[in-house]
Design a protein around this motif. Structure first.
Motif, PDB file in Angstrom:
ATOM      1  N   ASN A  11       3.150  -1.162  -7.504  1.00  0.00           N
ATOM      2  CA  ASN A  11       3.447  -1.292  -6.064  1.00  0.00           C
ATOM      3  C   ASN A  11       3.632  -2.764  -5.666  1.00  0.00           C
ATOM      4  O   ASN A  11       3.134  -3.205  -4.614  1.00  0.00           O
ATOM      5  N   ARG A  38       1.851   5.451  -1.504  1.00  0.00           N
ATOM      6  CA  ARG A  38       2.145   6.120  -2.761  1.00  0.00           C
ATOM      7  C   ARG A  38       3.634   6.341  -2.985  1.00  0.00           C
ATOM      8  O   ARG A  38       4.011   6.965  -3.954  1.00  0.00           O
ATOM      9  N   PHE A  72       6.041   3.775  -2.932  1.00  0.00           N
ATOM     10  CA  PHE A  72       6.624   2.437  -3.014  1.00  0.00           C
ATOM     11  C   PHE A  72       8.027   2.493  -3.586  1.00  0.00           C
ATOM     12  O   PHE A  72       8.908   1.746  -3.163  1.00  0.00           O
ATOM     13  N   ASN A  73       8.263   3.389  -4.537  1.00  0.00           N
ATOM     14  CA  ASN A  73       9.577   3.433  -5.182  1.00  0.00           C
ATOM     15  C   ASN A  73      10.658   4.031  -4.287  1.00  0.00           C
ATOM     16  O   ASN A  73      11.804   4.158  -4.704  1.00  0.00           O
ATOM     17  N   SER A  97       0.852  -1.190   0.000  1.00  0.00           N
ATOM     18  CA  SER A  97       0.000   0.000   0.000  1.00  0.00           C
ATOM     19  C   SER A  97       0.886   1.237   0.000  1.00  0.00           C
ATOM     20  O   SER A  97       2.097   1.162   0.215  1.00  0.00           O
ATOM     21  N   ASN A 100       7.230  -0.814  -9.907  1.00  0.00           N
ATOM     22  CA  ASN A 100       6.841   0.331  -9.085  1.00  0.00           C
ATOM     23  C   ASN A 100       5.490   0.902  -9.486  1.00  0.00           C
ATOM     24  O   ASN A 100       4.788   1.501  -8.665  1.00  0.00           O
TER      25      ASN A 100
END
Length: 124
Positions: A77, A27, A29-30, A25, A74
Motif C-alpha cells: 500500500n 484495502r 489501494f490497487n 490506508s 500494491n
C-alpha cells in the motif's frame, strides 16, 4: 476513506537524491491512481508525477522527466517517488494524492485524498 502519510523528505545538496514514500490506508489501494504534487513558497501546487491504479502507466511533469521515477508496491500500500539529480528549484513541500480509478494525467482536481506533505530542501 483513504489516509495518506508521506515520509522521506529532507535536506540535500544539489545533485543529490531522496526517496519519498507515501503509505496509504485501506484495502483497495490497487484501485487508486496515485500522484505526487509539490508546492514551493508563494507558488501554486503543481503536478510532479502519477501512476495508474494498475501500475502500468506513469506520467511526469516536463521539469522532472529523466530525474524522478514514480513506482508503487500494491502489496505494501505504498507509492514511491525516487528523486535524482536534485536542483534547488525542486525545493518544495511534496504531497501524495489518491484518486479512485482513472484520473486525467497532470491534473490536480481529480484527486480526492491528500497527505500532509513532506519537505524537500535542495541547497546549491
Amino acid at each position: 476513506q483513504v489516509q495518506l502519510v508521506e515520509s522521506g523528505g529532507g535536506m540535500v545538496q544539489a545533485g543529490g537524491s531522496l526517496r519519498l514514500s507515501c503509505a496509504a490506508s485501506g484495502r483497495t489501494f490497487n484501485s487508486y491512481t496515485m500522484g505526487w504534487f509539490r508546492q514551493a513558497p508563494g507558488k501554486e501546487r503543481e503536478f510532479v508525477a502519477s501512476i495508474l491504479y494498475s501500475g502500468g502507466s506513469t506520467d511526469y511533469a516536463d521539469s522532472v522527466k529523466g530525474r524522478f521515477t514514480i513506482s508503487r508496491d500494491n502489496a505494501k500500500n505504498t507509492v514511491y517517488l525516487q528523486t535524482n539529480s536534485l536542483k534547488p528549484e525542486d525545493t518544495a513541500v511534496y504531497y501524495c494524492a489518491a484518486s479512485y480509478g482513472w484520473v486525467a494525467p497532470g491534473t490536480r482536481s481529480g484527486y480526492k485524498y491528500w497527505g500532509q506533505g513532506t519537505q524537500v530542501t535542495v541547497s546549491s
